[in-house]
Design a protein around this motif. Sequence first.
Motif: not given
Length: 187
Positions: A67, A81, A94
């Motif tokens: 991201d 993230e 994650t």
Amino acid sequence: IIRRNERQIEHKKYNCVNVLRPSCSYYFITKYFEDRFLDIVKSCECDYIHDFNLKKTNTGNAFIQIDTLVKTNTGRLVFFEEKTCLNRYNIEGTIRKLEQFHEYITSEVSNLDMEYVIVAPYCNNTVEEAYKFFIDKNKASAKEREGLAHKVYDFRIPIAKFDNLSLRCIVEPEYEKLKRNVKSIVK
């Protein structure tokens, strides 16, 4: 007035009902927070890359989707993230993603200083149920705020596969407070 099962239900007539177009609804559900987070990162005046796919080779498939990756003034890399709603399952996903990434990146680059952060404006009750131990380690990491259905969090979960490596979990719905948090991380 309509009567059902001995309860009275008031029937109100509305002249107008507003709805979002499906494309607008989709944007608010999936991309709005990422765009606001990018605004925060841009305001930090640091080097960053946003929304990219990392490949192990030039011809291979994407190894990992990132991201936001920020380079701080000290040279540390911060991997962000972004999630719309934090829950146990996207934290676990994650962590798996970061284990693969960290293992690969440290095998390619030595002496790399990394920090991992997952950030969201909202969360559900699975966060506290699954990570109560880590939340309780730092009493100040979970705060109730008036008008919110959930607590505001800032806690760390150690990544067991590596020594001295953790995932910092931040839940903060207020833009200015999240901005201060992010600036303190990337300074």
